[in-house]
Design an enzyme around this catalytic site. Structure first.
Site, PDB file in Angstrom:
ATOM      1  N   HIS A   1       1.384  -3.986  14.414  1.00 53.56           N
ATOM      2  CA  HIS A   1       0.844  -4.395  13.122  1.00 53.56           C
ATOM      3  C   HIS A   1       0.599  -3.100  12.353  1.00 53.56           C
ATOM      4  CE1 HIS A   1      -1.491  -6.150   9.966  1.00 53.56           C
ATOM      5  NE2 HIS A   1      -2.578  -5.476  10.308  1.00 53.56           N
TER       6      HIS A   1
ATOM      7  N   ASP B   1       1.667 -10.346   8.986  1.00 49.99           N
ATOM      8  CA  ASP B   1       2.930  -9.726   8.563  1.00 49.99           C
ATOM      9  C   ASP B   1       4.058 -10.764   8.573  1.00 49.99           C
ATOM     10  OD1 ASP B   1       1.902  -6.849   8.667  1.00 49.99           O
ATOM     11  OD2 ASP B   1       1.539  -7.549  10.708  1.00 49.99           O
TER      12      ASP B   1
ATOM     13  N   ASP C   1      -3.807  -3.480  17.204  1.00 51.99           N
ATOM     14  CA  ASP C   1      -3.171  -3.372  18.520  1.00 51.99           C
ATOM     15  C   ASP C   1      -3.961  -2.443  19.451  1.00 51.99           C
ATOM     16  OD1 ASP C   1      -0.934  -5.005  17.662  1.00 51.99           O
ATOM     17  OD2 ASP C   1      -0.285  -3.263  16.513  1.00 51.99           O
TER      18      ASP C   1
ATOM     19  N   ALA D   1       3.740 -14.031   8.205  1.00 51.11           N
ATOM     20  CA  ALA D   1       3.542 -14.943   7.071  1.00 51.11           C
ATOM     21  C   ALA D   1       4.071 -14.319   5.777  1.00 51.11           C
ATOM     22  CB  ALA D   1       2.064 -15.304   6.932  1.00 51.11           C
ATOM     23  N   ARG D   2       3.790 -13.027   5.590  1.00 50.58           N
ATOM     24  CA  ARG D   2       4.300 -12.328   4.394  1.00 50.58           C
ATOM     25  C   ARG D   2       5.821 -12.279   4.404  1.00 50.58           C
ATOM     26  NH1 ARG D   2       0.072  -7.770   5.040  1.00 50.58           N
ATOM     27  NH2 ARG D   2      -1.616  -8.557   3.765  1.00 50.58           N
TER      28      ARG D   2
ATOM     29  N   THR E   1      -7.871  -7.629   1.828  1.00 52.40           N
ATOM     30  CA  THR E   1      -6.854  -8.634   2.187  1.00 52.40           C
ATOM     31  C   THR E   1      -7.466  -9.773   3.002  1.00 52.40           C
ATOM     32  OG1 THR E   1      -6.266  -7.491   4.224  1.00 52.40           O
ATOM     33  CG2 THR E   1      -4.996  -6.917   2.275  1.00 52.40           C
TER      34      THR E   1
END
Length: 198
Positions: free
Chosen positions: A66, A39, A14, A41-42, A118
């Site tokens: 985020h 985030d 951000d 999607a998780r 990740t």
């Protein structure tokens, strides 16, 4: 490139979205932060598992930063078009909202601890944004960009809201109905980002 579209992916996503927009001088809608795409999607996955539901049937968002102050939006969450609490009741399942939110918030750190990075999740989230841009999908995605004055206290910062993403970048930012508690959490998230940036 003349009038390019830029996607900011590196963390802190951000803050970097704000800086890239400022330095580039591009219109805010053409500098898109990956924001809370990953985030979200998780979050959807963490909701689908205890409900034994197909993740594509889960409509839910993580908004705001985020990072640690991200906000799970439970009030508009549906599974197959059914409000999540009604769906959970039908399935005779009790959702542990706090545990789901925590697992979503800390999921990246857990993956890094186990795998070292990740990159696959981020690649998936960014490829979705790129596809929306290149195919002019007008997809609704939780991405970040520097918000305009019409967003009041949130103006001037980049954090995630549901946005319509097409070939010109962010075509429109949507106002998702939220509870007072969710708005308070979004305000806290905005304050954290503003203080960190300033």
């Amino acid at each position: 490139a003349e009038n390019p579209l830029i996607i900011a992916v590196s963390n802190p996503a951000d803050i970097l979205t704000m800086e890239v927009q400022k330095v580039s001088g591009l219109p805010a809608q053409r500098v898109i932060g990956s924001g809370t795409s990953l985030d979200t999607a998780r979050f959807r996955c963490n909701i689908s598992e205890p409900l034994n539901a197909v993740v594509e049937d889960v409509q839910a968002y993580i908004l705001g930063e985020h990072g640690d102050s991200q906000v799970p939006i439970w009030s508009t969450l549906t599974v197959g078009g059914i409000p999540v609490d009604a769906y959970a009741e039908e399935m005779n399942v009790t959702l542990d909202r706090e545990a789901i939110a925590k697992s979503t918030r800390e999921g990246g750190a857990e993956i890094i601890k186990r795998k070292g990075a990740t990159f696959y999740g981020v690649a998936m989230a960014v490829s979705t944004i790129v596809e929306a841009l290149t195919t002019d999908q007008n997809a609704v995605l939780p991405v970040a960009h520097v918000l305009s004055k019409r967003f009041g206290d949130w103006a001037g910062i980049a954090f995630s809201l549901p946005c319509i993403v097409g070939c010109e970048g962010i075509e429109k930012t949507l106002h998702l109905p939220m509870t007072d508690e969710e708005i308070e959490a979004m305000n806290r998230s905005a304050k954290i980002l503003r203080e960190f940036h300033d």
